[in-house]
Motif scaffolding. Structure first.
Motif, PDB file in Angstrom:
ATOM      1  N   GLU A  45      -7.685   1.960   8.667  1.00 24.32           N
ATOM      2  CA  GLU A  45      -8.351   1.507   7.455  1.00 24.32           C
ATOM      3  C   GLU A  45      -8.425   0.156   7.314  1.00 24.32           C
ATOM      4  O   GLU A  45      -9.407  -0.092   6.642  1.00 24.32           O
ATOM      5  N   ARG A  60      -3.680   8.229   0.572  1.00 23.88           N
ATOM      6  CA  ARG A  60      -3.407   6.981  -0.119  1.00 23.88           C
ATOM      7  C   ARG A  60      -2.858   7.290  -1.398  1.00 23.88           C
ATOM      8  O   ARG A  60      -3.555   7.903  -2.364  1.00 23.88           O
ATOM      9  N   ILE A 101       0.929  -1.097  -0.030  1.00 30.95           N
ATOM     10  CA  ILE A 101      -0.103   0.167   0.103  1.00 30.95           C
ATOM     11  C   ILE A 101       0.834   1.219   0.011  1.00 30.95           C
ATOM     12  O   ILE A 101       1.978   1.243   0.403  1.00 30.95           O
ATOM     13  N   TRP A 155      -3.775   1.186  -2.696  1.00 37.68           N
ATOM     14  CA  TRP A 155      -4.374   0.384  -1.473  1.00 37.68           C
ATOM     15  C   TRP A 155      -4.498  -0.977  -1.869  1.00 37.68           C
ATOM     16  O   TRP A 155      -3.982  -1.324  -3.115  1.00 37.68           O
TER      17      TRP A 155
END
Lengths: 278, 278
Positions: free
Chosen positions: A147, A104, A74, A107
């Motif tokens: 998250e 981000r 990520i 992801w």
């Protein structure tokens, strides 16, 4: 800050070999306790430790057969870092970056699979090890953990009670090469750590504990109950003071880096570690 | 195969420092010619080289301001590798794995952006550098390149002619730490390489060329025409024979790895490189 005249500053300079060996020592602890099914590497700093960890975390799947723990990457950046050349955002020479927005840049990407865990790309029921190079302000790690937990909860909610009953508990751990003892901006619900101290003024929801002899972090895997296990296991290869760490992969001149590292080691200065895993 | 009695086998053992310096040399060539806007790292082998490359590929965005080239990770495995402990799938001791199915374990994840390039996660109009540790059978690299080109073409087709006119050409290059001179199963449309030879029996669509003095691979960037530039630039840090490469990040005993590497260097055996970038 003052420093020894034979070294240019008070930075800590681990070599590739130092970090490789620190990771190896910590991997032995991880293998004996948490046993990850999936590594989530936070790029770019987490890439090197994740790759080396994989070497030491092969899973025995019966007989002599060893398999690699899969790595998913990520991408996370503190907002202003996107247009900055700083990758080491702490230490006395970098200030004012704490608490900025995390964004981000990449992801998890769910592989196309059949089955109950298709929604999370296979997070459900796994022991998930989140990997980064440094726990500095803790902002990025808090974001990543929250998250990922949120992703798992959403996926569990989307399942029927019957489906949920088939899913074992999902657990999270963190691995960092260096945890810096400094005020942390982010918080993590750390319930266990391989080191005695994880922050100088702990703001974790519970104080971390160490295992007694023969104890294991991870209970049996077939206890299907479709939950996120509360609390986080925390592994650091080294715990350091609030110092600047010069990572070898950031060095334009690796020979000079190693030369200074050898001088500092010989003199016993800038050694970095308050506590190490080995 | 025979080998010198003071080393255990004929494997090539570059150290972390060797690879770091080879990457640095090649990065100078990349910066002078291709100038990537985005690194696509093929995990897990591409993680270390991508992270080190980023150190040497910072872009000057005016004044003294340097920015990191972003890294996106993709995960690809030859099908049988998913349940195997082999990461180095070539050399005399590993056979029969060539031509197996490539499967995605992770792909690009488009950041949520406004604008014409939202569909590809920002591939359109970029110079994209695909990074892996080794070009062995070329199967994985062929897959990665073809899929990325396909993604870009689909996104271009989804644009209106007006939108396409605003998009500059999209170009691809490959970087590998080691290109092995062996029969390649996969093919790549290589039009330029930093080394004289990219395969012993070239099956590329065109023979690679080297640049003349003052020439550049990449023409001006503002030539909006919404196309994928045909042909691929190819950078290898080292070109080797068909040998087994022991990567430092795969070693359980890094001290022993470095010890044998130093002995081999002193003896001038198992040196690996047929041609290097420096």
């Amino acid at each position: 800050m003052s420093h020894h005249p034979e070294v240019p500053d008070d930075h800590y300079r681990p070599t590739y070999e130092d970090i490789h060996q620190h990771i190896a020592s910590t991997a032995r602890q991880i293998r004996a306790t948490f046993r990850p099914d999936l590594i989530v590497a936070i790029g770019g700093g987490g890439f090197f430790p994740a790759r080396v960890l994989r070497t030491f975390l092969k899973r025995n799947v019966g007989g002599d057969k060893l398999v690699n723990v899969p790595i998913q990457a990520i991408g996370l950046s503190l907002y202003e870092d996107l247009a900055s050349d700083e990758t080491n955002t702490s230490g006395p020479t970098a200030k004012g970056k704490i608490g900025l927005e995390v964004v981000r840049t990449q992801w998890l990407d769910a592989p196309k699979r059949e089955g109950d865990d298709a929604l999370t790309g296979g997070l459900l029921g796994k022991n998930i090890l989140i990997v980064d190079e440094v726990d500095d302000s803790r902002t990025t790690l808090q974001y990543a953990y929250n998250e990922l937990v949120s992703d798992v909860r959403k996926s569990l909610e989307a399942l029927s009670p019957e489906q949920r009953a088939k899913v074992g508990p999902t657990r999270f751990a963190i691995f960092v090469v260096h945890n810096k003892l400094r005020n942390k901006k982010g918080t993590l619900p750390i319930v266990w750590s391989n080191h005695a101290t994880v922050a100088p003024q702990p703001n974790e929801t519970q104080a971390p504990a160490k295992l007694g002899p023969g104890e294991e972090l991870v209970e049996k895997r077939n206890d299907g109950n479709g939950k996120v296990v509360e609390g986080l296991w925390y592994f650091a290869a080294e715990t350091t003071g609030d110092i600047w760490v010069e990572y070898p992969w950031e060095q334009e001149d690796i020979e000079e880096h190693n030369r200074i590292a050898a001088v500092a080691k010989k003199l016993g200065v800038n050694t970095g570690a308050v506590e190490s895993s080995s």
